[in-house]
Design a protein around this motif. Sequence first.
Motif, PDB file in Angstrom:
ATOM      1  N   GLY A  99       1.063  -1.120  -0.107  1.00 51.68           N
ATOM      2  CA  GLY A  99      -0.088   0.243  -0.041  1.00 51.68           C
ATOM      3  C   GLY A  99       0.942   1.218  -0.153  1.00 51.68           C
ATOM      4  N   PHE A 100       0.357   2.207  -0.305  1.00 50.03           N
ATOM      5  CA  PHE A 100       1.037   3.789  -0.316  1.00 50.03           C
ATOM      6  C   PHE A 100       0.184   4.857   0.191  1.00 50.03           C
ATOM      7  N   THR A 138       0.189  25.624   7.519  1.00 54.77           N
ATOM      8  CA  THR A 138      -0.134  24.838   8.637  1.00 54.77           C
ATOM      9  C   THR A 138      -1.213  23.927   8.342  1.00 54.77           C
ATOM     10  N   ASP A 139      -1.919  23.746   7.206  1.00 54.47           N
ATOM     11  CA  ASP A 139      -2.999  22.751   6.862  1.00 54.47           C
ATOM     12  C   ASP A 139      -2.184  21.760   5.792  1.00 54.47           C
ATOM     13  N   GLY A 140      -2.138  20.622   6.175  1.00 53.94           N
ATOM     14  CA  GLY A 140      -1.620  19.613   5.266  1.00 53.94           C
ATOM     15  C   GLY A 140      -2.975  18.916   4.718  1.00 53.94           C
ATOM     16  N   GLU A 141      -2.743  17.769   3.771  1.00 54.26           N
ATOM     17  CA  GLU A 141      -3.470  16.992   3.113  1.00 54.26           C
ATOM     18  C   GLU A 141      -3.065  15.823   2.884  1.00 54.26           C
ATOM     19  N   LEU A 142      -3.762  14.495   3.197  1.00 57.32           N
ATOM     20  CA  LEU A 142      -3.603  13.350   2.776  1.00 57.32           C
ATOM     21  C   LEU A 142      -4.242  13.231   1.428  1.00 57.32           C
ATOM     22  N   TYR A 143      -3.449  12.968   0.409  1.00 56.76           N
ATOM     23  CA  TYR A 143      -3.822  13.212  -1.151  1.00 56.76           C
ATOM     24  C   TYR A 143      -4.303  11.703  -1.501  1.00 56.76           C
ATOM     25  N   GLU A 144      -3.796  10.661  -1.166  1.00 56.49           N
ATOM     26  CA  GLU A 144      -3.972   9.283  -1.806  1.00 56.49           C
ATOM     27  C   GLU A 144      -3.494   8.184  -0.359  1.00 56.49           C
ATOM     28  N   ARG A 156      -1.021   1.858   9.504  1.00 50.19           N
ATOM     29  CA  ARG A 156       0.525   2.322   9.792  1.00 50.19           C
ATOM     30  C   ARG A 156       0.482   3.303   8.793  1.00 50.19           C
ATOM     31  N   LEU A 157       0.055   3.390   7.385  1.00 50.28           N
ATOM     32  CA  LEU A 157       0.189   4.648   6.588  1.00 50.28           C
ATOM     33  C   LEU A 157      -0.498   5.823   7.192  1.00 50.28           C
ATOM     34  N   LEU A 158      -1.296   5.717   7.568  1.00 52.59           N
ATOM     35  CA  LEU A 158      -1.980   6.951   8.126  1.00 52.59           C
ATOM     36  C   LEU A 158      -1.294   7.415   9.303  1.00 52.59           C
ATOM     37  N   HIS A 159      -0.769   6.655  10.070  1.00 49.66           N
ATOM     38  CA  HIS A 159       0.016   7.273  11.206  1.00 49.66           C
ATOM     39  C   HIS A 159       1.538   7.818  10.730  1.00 49.66           C
ATOM     40  N   ALA A 160       1.716   7.135   9.673  1.00 53.83           N
ATOM     41  CA  ALA A 160       3.105   7.775   9.108  1.00 53.83           C
ATOM     42  C   ALA A 160       2.910   9.085   8.359  1.00 53.83           C
ATOM     43  N   VAL A 161       1.811   9.293   7.837  1.00 53.60           N
ATOM     44  CA  VAL A 161       1.253  10.338   7.213  1.00 53.60           C
ATOM     45  C   VAL A 161       1.193  11.759   8.430  1.00 53.60           C
ATOM     46  N   ALA A 162       0.373  11.191   9.309  1.00 56.68           N
ATOM     47  CA  ALA A 162       0.276  12.050  10.550  1.00 56.68           C
ATOM     48  C   ALA A 162       1.442  12.660  11.103  1.00 56.68           C
ATOM     49  N   ASP A 163       2.377  11.725  11.325  1.00 54.97           N
ATOM     50  CA  ASP A 163       3.728  11.787  11.669  1.00 54.97           C
ATOM     51  C   ASP A 163       4.489  12.908  10.949  1.00 54.97           C
ATOM     52  N   ALA A 171      -4.736  18.469   9.366  1.00 55.59           N
ATOM     53  CA  ALA A 171      -4.777  17.630   8.037  1.00 55.59           C
ATOM     54  C   ALA A 171      -6.307  17.614   7.508  1.00 55.59           C
ATOM     55  N   CYS A 172      -6.311  17.524   6.204  1.00 51.94           N
ATOM     56  CA  CYS A 172      -7.573  17.273   5.550  1.00 51.94           C
ATOM     57  C   CYS A 172      -7.355  16.000   4.641  1.00 51.94           C
ATOM     58  N   THR A 173      -8.746  15.631   4.134  1.00 53.98           N
ATOM     59  CA  THR A 173      -8.674  14.522   2.878  1.00 53.98           C
ATOM     60  C   THR A 173      -9.952  14.690   2.311  1.00 53.98           C
ATOM     61  N   TRP A 174     -10.227  14.307   1.028  1.00 54.79           N
ATOM     62  CA  TRP A 174     -11.303  14.098   0.467  1.00 54.79           C
ATOM     63  C   TRP A 174     -11.637  12.531   0.328  1.00 54.79           C
ATOM     64  N   ALA A 175     -13.203  12.263   0.591  1.00 57.01           N
ATOM     65  CA  ALA A 175     -13.397  10.882   0.325  1.00 57.01           C
ATOM     66  C   ALA A 175     -14.743  10.810  -0.480  1.00 57.01           C
TER      67      ALA A 175
END
Length: 180
Positions: free
Chosen positions: A81-82, A97-103, A118-125, A135-139
Motif C-alpha cells: 500500500g501507499f 499549517t494545513d496538510g492534506e492526505l492526497y492518496e 500504519r500508513l495513516l500514522h506515518a502521514v500524521a507523523d 490535516a484534511c482529505t477528501w473521500a
Amino acid sequence: MTAGFVRAARAADAAGLARVQVASWRASLAWLVPDPVISELTSADAELQWAERWLEAITKPPTSRHRVHVAVAPDGGGCAGFASAGPATDPDLWPGTDGELYELHVLPEQAGLGHDERLLHAVADTLAEDGFRTACTWALADDNARLSFLQAAGWAPDGSQANLDMGVKVPVVRLHTALC
C-alpha cells in the motif's frame, strides 16, 4: 509473521504504487463510478501513466513537504500500500499549517492487515514534523468503508462537499483532524 512496516517511497517503487492504485480503485470504486471511467483509469496504459506520475512525485516532489510513504508487505514481497501527503490544496485552507492526505491505497488482498493504519500514522507523523497543525482529505461520500476508517482514526467531516465529474457527478466530502 511480522506486521510489515512503512518507509519513504523510492524510485523503484513507482510501478508498485501504480499497481496498488489500480487494484484499489478496481475494488473500491467499481460500484461508485461508471464502468467506462473505471476501465479508463485502470487500463494497462493508465497504469503506466500512473507509474510515471508516481516516479516524478517520488524523485521530484514540488516541495520538501510533499511525501510518499510505502507499506511493505510482511514477507518482504514489495508494496502492499501507499499514501501521499503534503500541503493542503484547497483555497480555503492555508498550506503553511494545513496538510492534506492526497492518496491512501492498500492492495485488496492485503486489506485488514494494518497497512492502512500504519500508513495513516506515518502521514500524521510526517505532516506534524513538517509543521502542519491540521490535516484534511477528501473521500467519496458513499465510500462508507473509507469514511468509517477515517472517523475511527479521529477524522471528522468539516462540512465541505463537492462533486467529482466522472461522467456522472460523484459526491465527495472533506474530513479533517488535528495533528498536535
